[in-house]
Design a protein around this motif. Structure first.
Motif, PDB file in Angstrom:
ATOM      1  N   ASP A  83       0.954  -1.123  -0.018  1.00  0.00           N
ATOM      2  CA  ASP A  83      -0.034   0.022  -0.002  1.00  0.00           C
ATOM      3  C   ASP A  83       0.946   1.297  -0.165  1.00  0.00           C
ATOM      4  OD1 ASP A  83      -1.653   2.005   0.364  1.00  0.00           O
ATOM      5  OD2 ASP A  83      -2.830   0.829   2.047  1.00  0.00           O
ATOM      6  N   SER A  84       1.008   1.941  -0.907  1.00  0.00           N
ATOM      7  CA  SER A  84       1.641   3.136  -1.061  1.00  0.00           C
ATOM      8  C   SER A  84       1.363   4.089   0.061  1.00  0.00           C
ATOM      9  CB  SER A  84       1.785   3.685  -2.440  1.00  0.00           C
ATOM     10  OG  SER A  84       0.340   4.203  -2.643  1.00  0.00           O
ATOM     11  N   PHE A  85       0.187   3.995   0.481  1.00  0.00           N
ATOM     12  CA  PHE A  85      -0.217   4.904   1.559  1.00  0.00           C
ATOM     13  C   PHE A  85       0.704   4.785   2.928  1.00  0.00           C
ATOM     14  CE2 PHE A  85      -4.613   6.801   0.714  1.00  0.00           C
ATOM     15  CZ  PHE A  85      -3.781   7.410  -0.460  1.00  0.00           C
ATOM     16  N   ASN A  86       1.286   3.600   2.920  1.00  0.00           N
ATOM     17  CA  ASN A  86       2.397   3.110   4.078  1.00  0.00           C
ATOM     18  C   ASN A  86       3.386   4.046   4.060  1.00  0.00           C
ATOM     19  OD1 ASN A  86       0.729   1.165   4.976  1.00  0.00           O
ATOM     20  ND2 ASN A  86       1.728  -0.489   3.653  1.00  0.00           N
ATOM     21  N   SER A  87       3.819   4.544   3.064  1.00  0.00           N
ATOM     22  CA  SER A  87       4.933   5.727   2.830  1.00  0.00           C
ATOM     23  C   SER A  87       4.755   6.684   3.833  1.00  0.00           C
ATOM     24  CB  SER A  87       5.131   6.260   1.469  1.00  0.00           C
ATOM     25  OG  SER A  87       4.107   6.909   0.796  1.00  0.00           O
ATOM     26  N   LEU A  88       3.498   7.269   4.201  1.00  0.00           N
ATOM     27  CA  LEU A  88       3.102   8.161   5.065  1.00  0.00           C
ATOM     28  C   LEU A  88       3.589   7.822   6.361  1.00  0.00           C
ATOM     29  CD1 LEU A  88       1.241   8.903   2.649  1.00  0.00           C
ATOM     30  CD2 LEU A  88      -0.210   9.907   4.262  1.00  0.00           C
ATOM     31  N   TYR A  89       3.215   6.645   6.715  1.00  0.00           N
ATOM     32  CA  TYR A  89       3.519   6.273   8.238  1.00  0.00           C
ATOM     33  C   TYR A  89       4.959   6.105   8.261  1.00  0.00           C
ATOM     34  CZ  TYR A  89      -1.517   4.721   8.659  1.00  0.00           C
ATOM     35  OH  TYR A  89      -2.677   4.540   8.851  1.00  0.00           O
TER      36      TYR A  89
ATOM     37  N   ILE B  25      -1.446  11.993  -8.447  1.00  0.00           N
ATOM     38  CA  ILE B  25      -1.626  12.998  -9.449  1.00  0.00           C
ATOM     39  C   ILE B  25      -1.845  12.456 -10.685  1.00  0.00           C
ATOM     40  CG2 ILE B  25      -0.579  15.137 -10.584  1.00  0.00           C
ATOM     41  CD1 ILE B  25       0.753  15.750  -7.818  1.00  0.00           C
ATOM     42  N   ARG B  26      -0.703  11.524 -11.077  1.00  0.00           N
ATOM     43  CA  ARG B  26      -0.914  10.793 -12.530  1.00  0.00           C
ATOM     44  C   ARG B  26      -2.170   9.959 -12.539  1.00  0.00           C
ATOM     45  NH1 ARG B  26       3.142   8.148 -11.702  1.00  0.00           N
ATOM     46  NH2 ARG B  26       2.533   6.316 -11.319  1.00  0.00           N
ATOM     47  N   GLN B  27      -2.766   9.364 -11.698  1.00  0.00           N
ATOM     48  CA  GLN B  27      -4.007   8.832 -11.802  1.00  0.00           C
ATOM     49  C   GLN B  27      -5.299   9.662 -11.806  1.00  0.00           C
ATOM     50  OE1 GLN B  27      -4.718   5.876  -8.700  1.00  0.00           O
ATOM     51  NE2 GLN B  27      -2.659   4.793  -8.724  1.00  0.00           N
ATOM     52  N   MET B  28      -5.015  10.818 -11.348  1.00  0.00           N
ATOM     53  CA  MET B  28      -6.101  11.986 -11.471  1.00  0.00           C
ATOM     54  C   MET B  28      -6.168  12.212 -13.012  1.00  0.00           C
ATOM     55  SD  MET B  28      -5.702  14.474  -8.379  1.00  0.00           S
ATOM     56  CE  MET B  28      -5.528  13.731  -6.684  1.00  0.00           C
ATOM     57  N   GLU B  29      -4.979  12.503 -13.572  1.00  0.00           N
ATOM     58  CA  GLU B  29      -4.837  12.927 -14.868  1.00  0.00           C
ATOM     59  C   GLU B  29      -5.328  11.920 -15.884  1.00  0.00           C
ATOM     60  OE1 GLU B  29      -0.894  13.828 -15.171  1.00  0.00           O
ATOM     61  OE2 GLU B  29      -0.875  15.933 -14.217  1.00  0.00           O
ATOM     62  N   GLU B  30      -5.299  10.676 -15.571  1.00  0.00           N
ATOM     63  CA  GLU B  30      -5.541   9.354 -16.530  1.00  0.00           C
ATOM     64  C   GLU B  30      -7.207   9.156 -16.433  1.00  0.00           C
ATOM     65  OE1 GLU B  30      -2.895   6.562 -15.562  1.00  0.00           O
ATOM     66  OE2 GLU B  30      -1.060   7.446 -16.372  1.00  0.00           O
TER      67      GLU B  30
ATOM     68  N   ARG C 111      11.782   9.440  -0.977  1.00  0.00           N
ATOM     69  CA  ARG C 111      11.404   9.282  -2.381  1.00  0.00           C
ATOM     70  C   ARG C 111      10.177   8.575  -2.670  1.00  0.00           C
ATOM     71  NH1 ARG C 111      15.915   6.812  -3.090  1.00  0.00           N
ATOM     72  NH2 ARG C 111      17.010   8.860  -3.390  1.00  0.00           N
ATOM     73  N   ASN C 112       9.722   7.588  -1.795  1.00  0.00           N
ATOM     74  CA  ASN C 112       8.461   6.704  -2.080  1.00  0.00           C
ATOM     75  C   ASN C 112       7.369   7.573  -1.792  1.00  0.00           C
ATOM     76  OD1 ASN C 112      10.236   4.535  -2.790  1.00  0.00           O
ATOM     77  ND2 ASN C 112      10.058   3.489  -0.492  1.00  0.00           N
ATOM     78  N   PHE C 113       7.616   8.341  -0.685  1.00  0.00           N
ATOM     79  CA  PHE C 113       6.385   9.442  -0.389  1.00  0.00           C
ATOM     80  C   PHE C 113       5.986  10.282  -1.839  1.00  0.00           C
ATOM     81  CE2 PHE C 113       5.113  13.553   1.198  1.00  0.00           C
ATOM     82  CZ  PHE C 113       3.793  13.238   1.730  1.00  0.00           C
ATOM     83  N   ASP C 114       7.016  11.075  -2.301  1.00  0.00           N
ATOM     84  CA  ASP C 114       6.972  11.630  -3.366  1.00  0.00           C
ATOM     85  C   ASP C 114       6.476  10.833  -4.656  1.00  0.00           C
ATOM     86  OD1 ASP C 114       8.184  13.680  -1.836  1.00  0.00           O
ATOM     87  OD2 ASP C 114       9.940  13.462  -2.760  1.00  0.00           O
TER      88      ASP C 114
ATOM     89  N   LEU D  69       4.353  17.120   4.343  1.00  0.00           N
ATOM     90  CA  LEU D  69       3.063  16.884   3.967  1.00  0.00           C
ATOM     91  C   LEU D  69       2.393  18.000   3.277  1.00  0.00           C
ATOM     92  CD1 LEU D  69       0.447  15.211   4.107  1.00  0.00           C
ATOM     93  CD2 LEU D  69       0.071  15.846   6.437  1.00  0.00           C
ATOM     94  N   ASP D  70       2.575  19.407   3.981  1.00  0.00           N
ATOM     95  CA  ASP D  70       1.885  20.548   3.714  1.00  0.00           C
ATOM     96  C   ASP D  70       2.298  20.864   1.885  1.00  0.00           C
ATOM     97  OD1 ASP D  70       0.903  20.932   5.900  1.00  0.00           O
ATOM     98  OD2 ASP D  70       2.538  22.452   6.411  1.00  0.00           O
ATOM     99  N   LYS D  71       3.668  20.512   1.668  1.00  0.00           N
ATOM    100  CA  LYS D  71       3.883  20.395   0.075  1.00  0.00           C
ATOM    101  C   LYS D  71       3.162  19.615  -0.609  1.00  0.00           C
ATOM    102  CE  LYS D  71       8.616  22.182   1.162  1.00  0.00           C
ATOM    103  NZ  LYS D  71      10.088  21.743   1.008  1.00  0.00           N
ATOM    104  N   ALA D  72       3.053  18.301  -0.379  1.00  0.00           N
ATOM    105  CA  ALA D  72       2.222  17.465  -0.938  1.00  0.00           C
ATOM    106  C   ALA D  72       0.648  17.808  -1.125  1.00  0.00           C
ATOM    107  CB  ALA D  72       2.510  16.051  -0.064  1.00  0.00           C
TER     108      ALA D  72
END
Length: 925
Positions: free
Chosen positions: A636-642, A686-691, A676-679, A729-732
């Motif tokens: 789960d790429s959201f794990n990068s937040l943790y 963002i890419r999935q939004m665009e697609e 890097r994984n978080f970014d 997080l604020d930048k993201a």
């Protein structure tokens, strides 16, 4: 005040002054007299100093600088520039300066002869004197005048201290410069008694002041009389002189007698002196012998005290027990005593003594023997610990903990002082032990860490397996799962190459819930979302447990290495782990660097050595952490937040303990990967939004990535509460929200089934509600923008939709407003053929109350089809339409009243009817 010569006295106590002061004669005497007579005497001035000068750097006629004082009080001191007239027969004043305006005198050079000098008045005047002597005399005169008459002292620069006198004689009648000053050096001030004698003498002669020559002549006569009296007195004393000479002859005869006796005494003492010299020589030899004996005794005592090792110490070094605490203590004491004996500073000549040589050989043999015994014993301990298979994770599987090595550290620290001794005596053996410890401990730690991360991966992947049981996933066996995690663990350089096995660990359900468990586009299933939260929470606990276990392990090992290998005692140490590096020769083939080059390139600090040992011992930690992070990111790429929050916290903690520690450096490197994984996760969203693609047959509603941003923000706010990396997080947030805004507008423009205003209104209302609820401070501007877009598109949708029920009436009044705008008076609009009263009544009759209600009912149904149920904006839109309808109704009535006055034309329905229509329609649906 009276002055008297210092070299001549008068018998009565008074000093007579024979003449006035004499002036010092110089080379410029004639010029000075001429200037004094022609220029300064008529002006009541006295010339004290003069110098022949010309302006520096210019070829002009010479002139004179004169230092003068006024004869009247208060005294004024001036510097006057005097120049010969063009005809050359007389002198004239050309320029005058007050000495109090002079600020600085610059002589250019205090050590060498230099005729140049500067005078600083309101501007700088540069002069070149005819000779250095004249310049120095003039500057000295200026200095004396400044010291005597001015309170504000002039600054003298580059002037020799010999020219500047320390003091100036006081007294108003004294002259300060020139010959008058020098003449005073030979006279002294009269005493009070001498003044009284001179005054009484002058009172006896009334003409003493009026006729000085007569007075001087009388004094001269009296002096001659006194001289004659003195000569007569001397002649009268001749008899006494003869008597004195006779006494002197008798005294000389007595002296000759005494000298004879003294000569006899001297001969007697000479023999005594020879005997005393012999006694003194004998005593000196005895004293030298005693001194030598004392020094010899001191040397023997020194050698015995500092180069003698007790039998107990020798026994401990040769056969001491290195396994028991008492034996270790005895060996420590013996080794320290041996080191003191070996390091004693021998005095010159000691090394030539046979006993000293034999002791040194004995010490060297004992040192080598004990170093060999100690090295063999510690090598066995390291090898045994490195091959120990008892510390496995089988008993730690449920708790996910790493074995503790504190017992080993505690046992080995008993040898710390012996290691320090070995470090100071046998550097090669010390370095060999260090390498052995690192080699075998790295194997032990590698095995334990590998098992530890294996269990962590199984537990981490187990969260996904539990999810499969709830969401129709394919069954998996534990062995297959373990095999997949092993494939992840296999190579540090192939973390990205095992994509196929990693994909097998992701959730694959029949409802297509996130192919990577991290898409913002498929979060509609609430049960799946709830499961995501549980999985992520469990992952967070596992990751935190991993870091919490690694941190004390690394810190304990680093602390042990520093204490055991004594890496905090000396400023520089040659690292024992520095292996010979390879370098390419001219032919391109690698060649070994010689030991000398290896030593030159050794690390310069013990912190570097500790870090090097830690890198070798825990070389697998960074690889395993990166592998675990890759697995968590695949699950789960959201794990990068943790991971970003946890890793940042542990890095911050490690840096507070020791910024240069191995743990801080390693976790910092891993944190780069996590960031890097978080970014990459943010970029993926963002890419999935665009697609994103929308269906042409169904209404749009709340876009999946809009709902996904809400879930992401809720999750992120929970994770990043009080986190150190809140700025990331604020930048993201800013990147994501801008992408959401842009893609909402993109979908709204592409939508065919749902009106653009509806897509914009609903989604921006959802965004505004989310940002208002979460109160994310960095997105305040975006929250206001979302509200503005929601309000604008709500109004636009209401206006565009309301034009359909009263379309003809709208067109009619638009035409009326157009005529008024073209200049037709409002009361004359009814005379227009197309807009007369009959036409108005005809249009109004087409919209009776029943038709209006029917049109509104159709409008409600259409709006209901456009809007989605999730956002519940139907009543808001319907109420806005009601307000807009009433506003248009009032506008129509106002136009009728202004353009058709007195016609009695009204609408077929009232405002109260409209309110009932809107209310009944809303309740019926």
């Amino acid at each position: 005040m009276w002055l008297r010569p210092t070299t001549r006295k008068c018998e009565g106590g008074a000093l007579l002054r024979a003449g006035g002061l004499t002036k010092q004669v110089s080379t410029m005497t004639a010029i000075k007299h001429a200037l004094q007579r022609d220029i300064f005497t008529p002006n009541d001035e006295r010339l004290l100093g003069i110098v022949n000068v010309c302006k520096a750097g210019k070829k002009k006629k010479n002139c004179f600088l004169c230092a003068t004082v006024t004869t009247e009080r208060p005294v004024q001191v001036k510097v006057v520039k005097v120049k010969k007239s063009d005809k050359g027969d007389f002198y004239k004043r050309q320029q005058t300066w007050e000495l109090r305006d002079l600020t600085e005198v610059d002589a250019k050079d205090a050590s060498k002869e230099n005729p140049e000098f500067d005078l600083h008045f309101e501007k700088v005047y540069r002069w070149l004197a005819s000779s250095t002597a004249e310049k120095n005399s003039f500057i000295s005169c200026i200095w004396k005048l400044n010291q005597r008459y001015l309170r504000k002292k002039v600054e003298f620069v580059n002037v020799s201290s010999q020219l500047l006198e320390e003091s100036v004689p006081s007294g108003e009648s004294q002259s300060v410069a020139g010959g008058d000053e020098d003449a005073l050096d030979d006279y002294q001030e009269l005493s009070t008694r001498e003044e009284q004698d001179i005054e009484s003498m002058m009172e006896m002669c009334e003409y003493a002041i009026s006729n000085a020559e007569a007075f001087a002549e009388q004094l001269s006569k009296e002096l001659q009389v006194l001289d004659g009296a003195n000569i007569q007195s001397i002649m009268a004393s001749e008899k006494q002189v003869n008597i004195l000479m006779q006494l002197l002859d008798e005294a000389l005869a007595e002296v000759d007698t005494i000298e004879g006796k003294l000569s006899s005494y001297e001969e007697m003492l000479q023999s005594v002196k020879e005997q005393m010299d012999q006694i003194s020589q004998s005593n000196r030899l005895i004293q030298i012998s005693n001194t030598n004996n004392g020094k010899l005794l001191d040397e023997i005592q020194f050698l015995v005290n500092y180069m003698d090792l007790s039998k107990g110490h020798i026994r401990a070094l040769q056969d001491g027990d290195l396994t028991s605490p008492k034996g270790i203590e005895a060996c420590i004491n013996a080794s320290e005593a041996l080191l003191q004996c070996m390091n004693v500073a021998l005095r010159p000549g000691h090394e030539k003594l046979m006993a000293v040589t034999q002791q040194q050989l004995l010490f060297a043999e004992l040192r080598d023997t004990f170093a060999r015994r100690l090295t063999n014993h510690l090598n066995n301990v390291f090898v045994h610990q490195g091959h120990d298979q008892s510390s496995t994770l089988s008993q730690h599987t449920a708790e996910l903990t790493l074995p503790k090595h504190s017992p080993l550290h505690r046992d080995l620290l008993r040898y710390a002082k012996l290691m320090e001794w070995l470090k100071n005596t046998h550097r090669e053996k010390y370095e060999g032990l260090s390498r052995t410890y690192v080699d075998y401990m790295s194997r032990l730690y590698e095995r334990e860490i590998k098992d530890f991360f294996e269990v962590a991966k199984i537990k981490m992947a187990g969260t996904t397996k539990e999810a499969k049981g709830k969401f129709a996933t394919l069954p998996r066996k534990e062995s297959a799962l373990k095999q997949e995690t092993e494939s992840l663990h296999g190579s540090s350089g192939k973390l990205t190459g095992s994509t196929s096995s990693l994909n097998k660990l992701t959730v694959q359900g029949s409802n297509s819930r996130r192919s990577q468990s991290s898409s913002l586009l498929d979060m509609g299933n609430m049960s799946a979302s709830d499961l995501d939260v549980a999985d992520r929470t469990k992952f967070d606990k596992i990751f935190e447990q991993v870091l919490s276990e690694l941190e004390p392990l690394c810190l304990a090992e680093q602390d042990f290495i520093s204490k055991f290998f004594k890496l905090q005692q000396h400023p520089t140490v040659t690292p024992p782990l520095a292996q010979p590096e390879t370098e390419e020769s001219d032919g391109g083939t690698p060649s070994r660097v010689p030991p000398q080059a290896e030593h030159r390139h050794s690390l310069s600090s013990e912190k570097d050595m500790v870090r090097l040992m830690m890198n070798k011992i825990f070389q697998s930690i960074e690889t395993e952490l990166n592998s675990l992070i890759a697995l968590g990111d695949k699950i789960d790429s959201f794990n990068s937040l943790y991971m970003l929050v946890k890793m940042s916290h542990h890095v911050w903690t490690a840096e507070n303990v020791d910024p240069a520690s191995y743990l801080s450096t390693t976790l910092g490197n891993v944190l780069v990967t996590v960031k890097r994984n978080f970014d990459k996760c943010i970029s993926g969203q963002i890419r999935q939004m665009e697609e994103v693609k929308i269906s042409k047959k169904s209404k749009v509603g709340i876009l999946l990535f809009v709902a996904g941003f809400e879930e992401f923000a809720e999750l992120a706010e929970t994770i990043f509460r009080n986190a150190e990396r809140r700025g990331d997080l604020d930048k993201a947030y800013v990147k994501l929200i801008r992408a959401v805004f842009m893609n909402v507008e993109k979908v709204a423009n592409e939508s065919q089934k749902t009106p653009r205003d509806v897509v914009m209104m609903e989604n921006f209302h959802h965004i505004f509600s989310t940002l208002s609820r979460l109160k994310i401070s960095c997105l305040d501007a975006e929250r206001r923008e979302a509200k503005h877009k929601y309000t604008d598109h709500l109004q636009s949708y209401v206006i565009n939709s309301l034009g359909q029920p009263l379309e003809k009436l709208n067109h009619f009044f638009e035409g009326v407003e157009a005529r008024v705008a073209q200049g037709v008076r409002e009361e004359e609009v009814s005379y227009q053929l197309a807009f007369n009263k009959q036409e108005l009544r005809k249009v109004i009759k087409e919209y009776p109350g029943k038709e209006v209600k029917k049109g509104l009912d159709n409008l409600y149904k259409k709006v209901d089809k456009h809007l989605c149920e999730e956002e519940s904006l139907l009543q808001v839109v319907w109420h806005s339409m009601q307000d807009e309808f009433i506003r248009q109704y009032k506008h129509f009535e106002d136009l009728i009243g202004r353009c058709y006055p007195g016609s009695g034309i009204t609408m077929e329905f009232t405002i109260q009817d409209m309110l009932e229509y809107f209310s009944s329609i809303a309740q019926s649906h």
